[in-house]
Write an enzyme that holds these catalytic residues in place. Structure first.
Site, PDB file in Angstrom:
ATOM      1  N   SER A   1       0.807  -1.221   0.000  1.00 43.91           N
ATOM      2  CA  SER A   1       0.000   0.000   0.000  1.00 43.91           C
ATOM      3  C   SER A   1       0.845   1.278   0.000  1.00 43.91           C
ATOM      4  O   SER A   1       1.505   1.580  -0.971  1.00 43.91           O
ATOM      5  CB  SER A   1      -0.949  -0.050   1.200  1.00 43.91           C
ATOM      6  OG  SER A   1      -1.865   0.994   1.134  1.00 43.91           O
TER       7      SER A   1
ATOM      8  N   ASP B   1      -2.068   6.192  -3.316  1.00 44.10           N
ATOM      9  CA  ASP B   1      -1.010   5.385  -2.702  1.00 44.10           C
ATOM     10  C   ASP B   1      -0.650   4.249  -3.676  1.00 44.10           C
ATOM     11  O   ASP B   1      -1.188   4.185  -4.783  1.00 44.10           O
ATOM     12  CB  ASP B   1      -1.458   4.863  -1.327  1.00 44.10           C
ATOM     13  CG  ASP B   1      -2.663   3.941  -1.413  1.00 44.10           C
ATOM     14  OD1 ASP B   1      -3.426   4.061  -2.383  1.00 44.10           O
ATOM     15  OD2 ASP B   1      -2.845   3.094  -0.515  1.00 44.10           O
TER      16      ASP B   1
ATOM     17  N   ASP C   1      -1.237   1.056  -4.048  1.00 42.91           N
ATOM     18  CA  ASP C   1      -2.218   0.113  -4.589  1.00 42.91           C
ATOM     19  C   ASP C   1      -3.548   0.790  -4.936  1.00 42.91           C
ATOM     20  O   ASP C   1      -4.514   0.115  -5.274  1.00 42.91           O
ATOM     21  CB  ASP C   1      -2.432  -1.073  -3.637  1.00 42.91           C
ATOM     22  CG  ASP C   1      -2.811  -0.635  -2.228  1.00 42.91           C
ATOM     23  OD1 ASP C   1      -2.901   0.585  -1.981  1.00 42.91           O
ATOM     24  OD2 ASP C   1      -3.003  -1.520  -1.373  1.00 42.91           O
TER      25      ASP C   1
ATOM     26  N   ASP D   1      -6.039   2.267  -3.447  1.00 45.41           N
ATOM     27  CA  ASP D   1      -7.346   2.222  -2.774  1.00 45.41           C
ATOM     28  C   ASP D   1      -7.630   3.544  -2.084  1.00 45.41           C
ATOM     29  O   ASP D   1      -8.767   3.833  -1.725  1.00 45.41           O
ATOM     30  CB  ASP D   1      -7.474   1.034  -1.803  1.00 45.41           C
ATOM     31  CG  ASP D   1      -6.366   0.946  -0.786  1.00 45.41           C
ATOM     32  OD1 ASP D   1      -5.435   1.777  -0.822  1.00 45.41           O
ATOM     33  OD2 ASP D   1      -6.422   0.038   0.059  1.00 45.41           O
TER      34      ASP D   1
HETATM   35 MG    MG Z   1      -3.589   1.314  -0.039  1.00 41.47          MG
END
Ligand code: MG
Length: 464
Positions: free
Chosen positions: A103, A244, A246, A248
Site C-alpha cells: 500500500s 497510494d 495500490d 485504494d
Molecule cells: Mg492502499
C-alpha cells in the site's frame, strides 16, 4: 446520532491491513508460499492474484502461486492492478484472491492481503484460522493428478474502469481539467482513463510504473505532493488527485494547489453522496474520524456508525448493516480510503477520484470554495511512547468513565464542543491520541488535560 460495533479480535501475523513487512527480513517468499498453501487449503477454487508495482512483487507472486497450485487451485494471474479493481473482479468472477502490496509503505516493504469471494478483505476469524494453518504447517497438498493450473486475466482494469464510468451521467467532466499523480503505483492503469472517459481533460504525473518509487514515496501526503500542486496551479486545473501504491486511497489538492486534509475530503464526498441519495441513511467510519462526518450527516438527517480502526471493519459493518435491512450509503476512513456500497465494499481510489469530479461538476464550484462550506476544525495528533500501553489505557478508561464515550477501540471521549481518541497501537509500544474541536483553544486545553492524566500514570513516557 452515533452507533457502534463490537470489539475486534487479536491477530498475530495480520495487522489492520493484511500482512506487511520488510523484504528479506519479515516478508519472504517462504511466508508467501505458506500463505498460498493456506489460502488454497481454505478456499480451494479459482484464485485471482494481483500485485502493485513493487520490485519484490514478481517474487512474492511466484511464491504464493506455487502454494496455491500445490493445493489444486486454478490461479488467475491478473498482473499489476489497483487493489479495488482486483476486488471488483473477484466479487464477480473468482472464489477468492491474493493481492501482493504494501500500500503506502516505502519500497523496501511488501505485503499480502487475502480477499474473500465477495470482494472484501478476509475477516478476523478467518485470518486467525489462516495464521493457525501457517504456524502448524496444516495444509492439504494435492496429488499430481489434481495439480492446479495458471491462466491470465488482462481485463481486470477494463472492467473496473467501465463500472465506475457507468455509475455517473455521461460527460460529467466536460470542461473540467484534472491533474493526477499516480505515484508510479498501480493507479497508472486506471484513474486517468476513468476521468478521461467521464469527459474531463487530464494531465498526469508519475504514470510510469516503477517499484523504486523514484518521484515520491507511495504514501501521498502534504509533504510530497508539491509537484502535483504546482501542476494544478500552472494549468489551472479544478483539482489534483494522488494515490497510494495500490490505489485504494485518493487524496486531493484543491484548485489553489492547497492540500485537502483527508477528513475534509471525507466530509466533501459524504455531503455529495448524502445529497445524491433519496432517503437518509447510515455512514460507517472508524472512531478515529473527525466529527465533520457527524456534522455533514446531520445536515442530511443521516447518522454515523462507528467501528474499530481498519477499513476491513468498516466494509464488513456496512455489509452486515445492509443485511439487517438498514440503509447504508457511504463509509470509509479519514485518510482518503473511501467506500461506496453501491459499487463495492472496499476502499476505492478510482471511484473517489470520479466522485470528486462529480462533486465539482454538480456544484459548479471549485474545491477551495466547497471547503468553505465546512466548519473549520482543529485536530491535534500525538504519540505517547511507553511499553505500558495497557496500563495507560485502563487508567484513562477509569478517569473518563463518567463522560460520554465509545470503547470499541481505545476510548473516544465525546463532549459537546470536542472529542478525543486515546488508542494503543496494535503492534508497537505507543498510544495514539487525537483531539479535535471546532476551536483551536478548546482542542489545546482538552489535549493539555489528557496530557496531565497521562503524565500522572506514566511520568517517564515520551510524547511526540
Ligand atoms: Mg492502499
Amino acid at each position: 446520532m452515533v452507533k457502534k460495533m463490537s470489539v475486534k479480535q487479536e491477530k498475530q501475523l495480520f495487522g489492520t491491513n493484511g500482512i506487511r513487512g520488510i523484504i528479506g527480513r519479515d516478508m519472504t517468499p517462504e511466508l508467501a508460499h505458506r500463505m498460498g498453501l493456506a489460502v488454497g487449503t481454505m478456499r480451494p477454487g479459482i484464485i485471482a492474484v494481483g500485485r502493485d508495482t513493487r520490485t519484490s512483487g514478481p517474487s512474492l507472486v511466484a511464491a504464493v502461486t506455487s502454494g496455491l497450485l500445490a493445493t489444486g487451485c486454478t490461479v488467475v494471474d491478473c498482473g499489476i492492478v489497483p487493489i479495488p479493481a482486483l476486488q471488483f473482479s473477484i466479487r464477480d468472477l473468482y472464489d477468492a484472491g491474493i493481492m501482493i502490496t504494501a500500500s503506502h509503505n516505502p519500497p523496501e516493504y511488501n505485503g499480502i492481503k487475502v480477499i474473500d469471494g465477495d470482494g472484501t478483505e478476509m475477516g478476523d476469524e478467518e485470518a486467525i484460522r489462516l495464521e493457525y494453518m501457517i504456524f502448524h504447517l496444516d495444509y492439504n497438498p494435492v496429488s499430481w493428478q489434481m495439480m492446479g493450473t495458471i491462466r491470465q486475466d488482462t481485463g481486470v482494469a477494463d472492467r473496473y474502469v467501465k463500472a465506475i464510468v457507468e455509475s455517473f451521467p455521461q460527460a460529467i467532466g466536460s470542461g473540467i481539467k484534472v491533474a493526477i499523480d499516480a505515484g508510479s503505483g498501480a493507479a497508472y492503469q486506471t484513474t486517468a482513463r476513468i476521468l478521461k472517459e467521464l469527459g474531463s481533460e487530464v494531465l498526469t504525473l508519475n504514470t510510469r510504473p516503477d517499484g523504486t518509487f523514484p518521484a515520491r514515496n507511495p504514501e501521498p501526503d502534504k509533504g510530497n505532493l508539491m509537484p502535483l500542486a504546482e501542476l494544478v496551479t500552472q494549468v489551472q486545473a479544478s483539482f489534483g488527485v494522488a494515490h497510494d501504491g495500490d490505489a485504494d486511497r485518493a487524496v486531493f489538492v484543491d484548485d489553489k494547489g492547497e492540500y485537502v486534509e483527508e477528513n475534509q475530503e471525507f466530509a466533501l464526498i459524504e455531503d455529495v453522496i448524502c445529497g445524491r441519495n433519496e432517503k437518509p441513511g447510515i455512514i460507517v467510519t472508524p472512531v478515529s474520524t473527525s466529527r465533520l462526518a457527524d456534522h455533514v450527516a446531520s445536515r442530511h438527517h443521516c447518522s454515523v456508525y462507528y467501528t474499530p480502526v481498519g477499513s476491513i471493519y468498516v466494509a464488513r459493518t456496512m455489509r452486515s448493516l445492509l443485511q439487517e435491512g438498514k440503509t447504508v450509503i457511504f463509509g470509509g476512513e479519514g485518510n482518503g480510503g473511501l467506500i461506496y456500497p453501491q459499487h463495492q465494499f472496499c476502499r476505492d481510489g478510482g471511484m473517489t477520484a470520479a466522485m470528486m469530479l462529480f462533486l465539482v461538476s454538480s456544484r459548479k464550484k471549485p474545491v477551495s470554495e466547497l471547503l468553505l462550506d465546512l466548519p473549520s476544525s482543529s485536530m491535534i495528533k500525538k504519540k505517547v511512547h511507553t511499553p505500558e500501553t495497557k496500563r495507560l489505557l485502563s487508567f484513562i478508561l477509569d478517569q473518563y468513565r463518567h463522560e460520554k464515550n465509545i470503547t470499541i477501540d481505545g476510548i473516544r471521549i465525546e463532549r459537546d464542543d470536542s472529542w478525543a481518541l486515546i488508542r494503543p497501537s496494535g503492534t508497537e509500544p505507543f498510544v495514539r491520541v487525537y483531539v479535535e474541536a471546532f476551536h483551536n483553544k478548546t482542542a489545546l486545553s482538552f489535549w493539555e488535560e489528557i496530557q496531565s492524566v497521562i503524565i500522572k500514570v506514566i511520568p517517564d513516557c515520551v510524547i511526540t
